[in-house]
Design a protein around this motif. Structure first.
Motif, mmCIF file in Angstrom:
data_model
loop_
_atom_site.group_PDB
_atom_site.id
_atom_site.type_symbol
_atom_site.label_atom_id
_atom_site.label_comp_id
_atom_site.label_asym_id
_atom_site.label_seq_id
_atom_site.Cartn_x
_atom_site.Cartn_y
_atom_site.Cartn_z
ATOM 1 N N LYS A 7 0.790 -1.203 0.159
ATOM 2 C CA LYS A 7 -0.126 -0.125 0.063
ATOM 3 C C LYS A 7 0.893 1.366 0.136
ATOM 4 C CE LYS A 7 -4.179 -1.891 2.199
ATOM 5 N NZ LYS A 7 -5.267 -1.616 3.033
ATOM 6 N N LYS A 31 -5.168 1.877 -2.807
ATOM 7 C CA LYS A 31 -6.541 2.304 -2.846
ATOM 8 C C LYS A 31 -6.586 3.278 -4.271
ATOM 9 C CE LYS A 31 -9.494 5.175 0.092
ATOM 10 N NZ LYS A 31 -9.658 6.089 1.300
ATOM 11 N N GLU A 32 -7.769 3.257 -4.807
ATOM 12 C CA GLU A 32 -8.041 3.892 -5.826
ATOM 13 C C GLU A 32 -8.475 5.250 -5.830
ATOM 14 O OE1 GLU A 32 -11.246 3.079 -9.510
ATOM 15 O OE2 GLU A 32 -10.866 1.572 -8.243
ATOM 16 N N ARG A 33 -7.902 6.315 -6.494
ATOM 17 C CA ARG A 33 -8.286 7.632 -6.126
ATOM 18 C C ARG A 33 -9.720 7.887 -6.347
ATOM 19 N NH1 ARG A 33 -8.765 11.586 -9.609
ATOM 20 N NH2 ARG A 33 -8.614 11.127 -12.025
ATOM 21 N N LYS A 34 -10.090 8.995 -5.573
ATOM 22 C CA LYS A 34 -11.440 9.750 -5.723
ATOM 23 C C LYS A 34 -11.507 10.329 -7.194
ATOM 24 C CE LYS A 34 -14.459 12.770 -3.782
ATOM 25 N NZ LYS A 34 -14.832 13.771 -5.135
ATOM 26 N N ARG A 78 -1.792 -4.135 -4.652
ATOM 27 C CA ARG A 78 -3.279 -3.508 -4.423
ATOM 28 C C ARG A 78 -3.059 -2.128 -3.497
ATOM 29 N NH1 ARG A 78 -6.200 -8.202 -1.642
ATOM 30 N NH2 ARG A 78 -4.149 -8.281 -0.553
#
Length: 131
Positions: A14, A112-115, A110
């Motif tokens: 991460k 976190k996908e961005r907003k 893996r």
């Protein structure tokens, strides 16, 4: 100054980065200046981190000094496990096969996908209204 028998390795998971310094010793593990039991309070995380030593039958054969940066507890534990596995391979190449079959040599990519703009989250959309 690094000792001649000191092994340096980096592990990532991460947003966390673990810089591992491994020296032959008695199994003393220090994380950011603290004892690792003090730093990682849950038994599950400690068991996860110790996996490379258990699999390679090197429990209590090395002293570790680990510097952790970024991420949360789970990410840091994953980064530390990855760093330990890399350090063991740097120490003895014969550990690579067993560590690789147990999935410890692969960086867990893996993140976190961005907003996205115009949405409340990465995938979630605002409620659609036809009229």
């Amino acid at each position: 100054m690094a000792n001649s028998n000191e092994i340096l390795a980096t592990g990532r998971r991460k947003c966390a980065v673990a810089r591992v310094r491994m020296v032959p010793g008695t199994g003393k593990v220090t994380v950011n200046g603290k004892n690792w039991e003090e730093y990682f309070t849950t038994e599950a995380l400690r068991g996860f981190i110790a996996q490379p030593f258990v699999v390679s039958s090197t429990v209590d054969k090395f002293d570790l000094n680990v510097r952790l940066d970024g991420g949360g507890m789970s990410g840091q534990a994953g980064a530390m496990r990855h760093g330990i596995a890399r350090a063991l391979v740097a120490y003895d190449e014969s550990y690579r096969a067993i560590l690789k079959t147990n999935g410890m040599m692969t960086r867990d990519s893996r993140v976190k996908e961005r907003k996205k703009a115009g949405q409340p989250g990465a995938r979630k959309r605002f409620q659609f209204s036809k009229r």
